[in-house]
Design an enzyme around this catalytic site. Structure first.
Site, mmCIF file in Angstrom:
data_model
loop_
_atom_site.group_PDB
_atom_site.id
_atom_site.type_symbol
_atom_site.label_atom_id
_atom_site.label_comp_id
_atom_site.label_asym_id
_atom_site.label_seq_id
_atom_site.Cartn_x
_atom_site.Cartn_y
_atom_site.Cartn_z
ATOM 1 N N HIS A 123 -42.350 -69.498 42.457
ATOM 2 C CA HIS A 123 -41.852 -68.161 42.102
ATOM 3 C C HIS A 123 -41.998 -67.273 43.341
ATOM 4 O O HIS A 123 -42.891 -67.491 44.167
ATOM 5 C CB HIS A 123 -42.736 -67.635 40.956
ATOM 6 C CG HIS A 123 -42.288 -66.352 40.346
ATOM 7 N ND1 HIS A 123 -42.544 -65.128 40.916
ATOM 8 C CD2 HIS A 123 -41.614 -66.107 39.199
ATOM 9 C CE1 HIS A 123 -42.047 -64.181 40.132
ATOM 10 N NE2 HIS A 123 -41.473 -64.742 39.090
ATOM 11 N N LYS A 179 -47.889 -63.172 29.429
ATOM 12 C CA LYS A 179 -47.217 -64.438 29.143
ATOM 13 C C LYS A 179 -48.003 -65.260 28.115
ATOM 14 O O LYS A 179 -47.666 -66.407 27.837
ATOM 15 C CB LYS A 179 -47.042 -65.252 30.425
ATOM 16 C CG LYS A 179 -46.036 -64.622 31.400
ATOM 17 C CD LYS A 179 -45.803 -65.527 32.567
ATOM 18 C CE LYS A 179 -45.180 -64.819 33.767
ATOM 19 N NZ LYS A 179 -43.799 -64.429 33.570
ATOM 20 N N ASP A 198 -51.258 -71.078 41.079
ATOM 21 C CA ASP A 198 -50.492 -70.081 40.331
ATOM 22 C C ASP A 198 -50.342 -70.639 38.922
ATOM 23 O O ASP A 198 -49.542 -71.545 38.670
ATOM 24 C CB ASP A 198 -49.132 -69.869 41.004
ATOM 25 C CG ASP A 198 -48.227 -68.953 40.193
ATOM 26 O OD1 ASP A 198 -48.563 -68.655 39.038
ATOM 27 O OD2 ASP A 198 -47.172 -68.560 40.719
HETATM 28 N N1 7TS Z 1 -45.723 -67.239 39.077
HETATM 29 C C1 7TS Z 1 -44.968 -67.882 38.169
HETATM 30 C C2 7TS Z 1 -44.958 -69.377 38.148
HETATM 31 C C3 7TS Z 1 -44.200 -67.139 37.269
HETATM 32 O O1 7TS Z 1 -43.450 -67.793 36.375
HETATM 33 C C4 7TS Z 1 -44.249 -65.728 37.311
HETATM 34 C C5 7TS Z 1 -43.388 -64.887 36.409
HETATM 35 C C6 7TS Z 1 -45.076 -65.117 38.247
HETATM 36 C C7 7TS Z 1 -45.798 -65.906 39.124
HETATM 37 C C8 7TS Z 1 -45.219 -63.644 38.324
HETATM 38 O O2 7TS Z 1 -45.851 -63.147 37.178
HETATM 39 P P1 7TS Z 1 -46.055 -61.586 36.998
HETATM 40 O O3 7TS Z 1 -46.740 -61.450 35.675
HETATM 41 O O4 7TS Z 1 -46.867 -61.125 38.136
HETATM 42 O O5 7TS Z 1 -44.691 -60.977 37.015
HETATM 43 N N2 7TS Z 1 -42.259 -65.523 35.914
HETATM 44 C C9 7TS Z 1 -41.199 -64.900 35.323
HETATM 45 C C10 7TS Z 1 -40.100 -65.620 34.870
HETATM 46 O O6 7TS Z 1 -39.978 -66.838 34.908
HETATM 47 N N3 7TS Z 1 -39.209 -64.732 34.351
HETATM 48 O O7 7TS Z 1 -39.698 -63.491 34.491
HETATM 49 C C11 7TS Z 1 -40.936 -63.578 35.095
#
Ligand code: 7TS
Length: 427
Positions: free
Chosen positions: A140, A244, A218
């Site tokens: 990501h 999540k 991650d």
């Molecule tokens: N790493 C992974 C593997 C993710 O899927 C996401 C968010 C993040 C980091 C970042 O998470 P955050 O809470 O800091 O935003 N993934 C997604 C997705 O798949 N669609 O929207 C956000």
């Protein structure tokens, strides 16, 4: 016997049973919503964020109604209650991922901030010129951009481990890269948010440790969907987001092995992270408060505690079993559709509850719009994984992703909409 969950209360504590999805659904008010006139919401965008059960919404509301106060400071009763509630979530997180100590659990805003904290604080001290940071092609953006920024600042290298045709992590290339390069950190997603690939994380970490390299995991897509044990994994750093895993937005977790955290400089300076401040110097608070500057997101951390309680009542192995079942069913049904391309591992048990796909040359945004007309929420676009999109030679994909409240009737509606889209676009 089924595991029964209703009204946020668990009527059975048995683990490893089928989820009683019908009862679970009762706990999620949003699932009763009707969209686009008369369509029941079918929510298949859980990798982006999950819905929240009433117990989480109530915990936040109860906190504001009855306990709201700043933490760690006041001696009055409310301050004490707020502090106890906030800190009790830290203990719940510790247990959930099996960290040794609460000192190792830092609350951040999200996974992104947690990774950035490591890049700034640990990275600025431990990565130097010509060193190498190793990530994968399916990261990501949140696990790419902080390392690009650090690499540019330090004049060091960012390298990528590749994958095979099915999106499996390439262990052979990984071994070559850690042998050859001056790798100072491996940072890797345990579960891809696009391919669903679950990497052999224990092996990856063991191989890195054999060469003295620390590993950041991650876990944004893994902690919400499977059992994760940081002591068994033996990773140095691990990051994930509450939103999540049934929790509120605005709360993330950074786990760091205590001996490493003790030697890291603070990330942000200000209130709560200090022991003593004089005109020109500051001594820092003990762990983990040294890394939590300013008033934190107290109410949402309290809500996060309720989401962990909810998942514990179900049991993470039941969550995982349910998702494998849904993935298997969905992939079997999707495979019959002419023109479908599914990305990632073929084996349902080798992936998380995520299926990215394309249907003929229908643009993913068009497909998502057709789904939306039917009340079905799916994701389309690059999913914050543009490096992966280039590797797959596509500009975008559609994606469905599941959680505990999804059922096969919803999948049938989704598959029916795929057939409808084929007819509409005459493919
Ligand atoms: N790493 C992974 C593997 C993710 O899927 C996401 C968010 C993040 C980091 C970042 O998470 P955050 O809470 O800091 O935003 N993934 C997604 C997705 O798949 N669609 O929207 C956000």
């Amino acid at each position: 016997m089924n595991l029964v969950i209703g009204g946020g209360k668990c009527l059975s504590r048995q683990r490893n049973q089928d989820l009683n999805v019908a009862l679970i659904r009762e706990d999620f008010p949003i699932l009763k919503r009707v969209l686009r006139g008369n369509r029941k919401l079918v929510y298949l965008d859980n990798a982006a964020t999950t819905q929240k059960p009433l117990s989480v919404i109530d915990a936040i509301s109860n906190y504001y109604k009855n306990h709201n106060s700043n933490i760690h400071r006041g001696v009055h009763q409310l301050a004490e209650e707020a502090t106890i509630q906030y800190e009790s979530t830290r203990e719940k997180v510790r247990k959930f991922i099996n960290a040794r100590s609460q000192d190792e659990i830092i609350f951040t805003r999200n996974t992104t901030e947690a990774i950035n904290l490591i890049a700034y604080s640990w990275g600025s001290k431990n990565i130097g010129k010509n060193d190498c940071i190793l990530i994968t092609e399916f990261e990501h953006h949140s696990n790419i951009v902080p390392w690009q920024m650090l690499a540019q600042e330090k004049n060091c290298n960012l390298e990528y481990v590749g994958m095979d045709e099915d999106g499996n992590f390439d262990l052979v290339e990984y071994q070559e890269l850690i042998n050859l390069n001056r790798v100072k950190l491996v940072s890797i997603s345990q579960m891809s948010n696009v391919l669903g690939t679950i990497v052999p994380i224990n092996r990856i970490i063991k191989m890195a440790h054999e060469r003295g390299i620390p590993v950041l995991v991650d876990a944004a897509q893994s902690v919400p969907h499977m059992e994760v044990d940081v002591q068994e994994m033996d990773c140095e750093f691990l990051a994930f987001s509450a939103h999540k895993m049934l929790g509120p937005t605005g709360v993330g977790v950074l786990y760091v092995k205590r001996e490493i955290l003790a030697n890291m400089p603070p990330f942000l300076g200000g209130g709560d992270m200090i022991k003593e401040v004089d005109k020109y110097n500051t001594s820092y608070n003990e762990l983990p408060y040294k890394f939590e500057a300013g008033t934190p997101n107290i109410a949402d951390v309290v809500g996060f505690g309720a989401s962990i309680d909810y998942l514990n009542r179900i049991g993470m192995s039941a969550v995982r079993t349910h998702e494998i079942d849904l993935v298997r069913y969905t992939m079997e049904r999707m495979r019959d559709i002419e023109g479908i391309t599914i990305y990632g591992p073929l084996q349902p048990s080798a992936r998380g509850g995520v299926i990215a796909f394309n249907l003929g040359d229908i643009h993913p945004h068009d497909l998502a719009t057709i789904m939306d007309d039917r009340g079905i929420a799916i994701r389309s676009g690059h999913h914050c994984a543009q490096v992966l999109m280039r590797r797959l030679q596509v500009s975008a994909t559609s994606r469905v992703s599941f959680y505990i409240y999804n059922n096969k009737e919803e999948i049938d509606l989704f598959v029916q909409a795929l057939y409808d889209a084929r007819r509409l676009f005459k493919i």
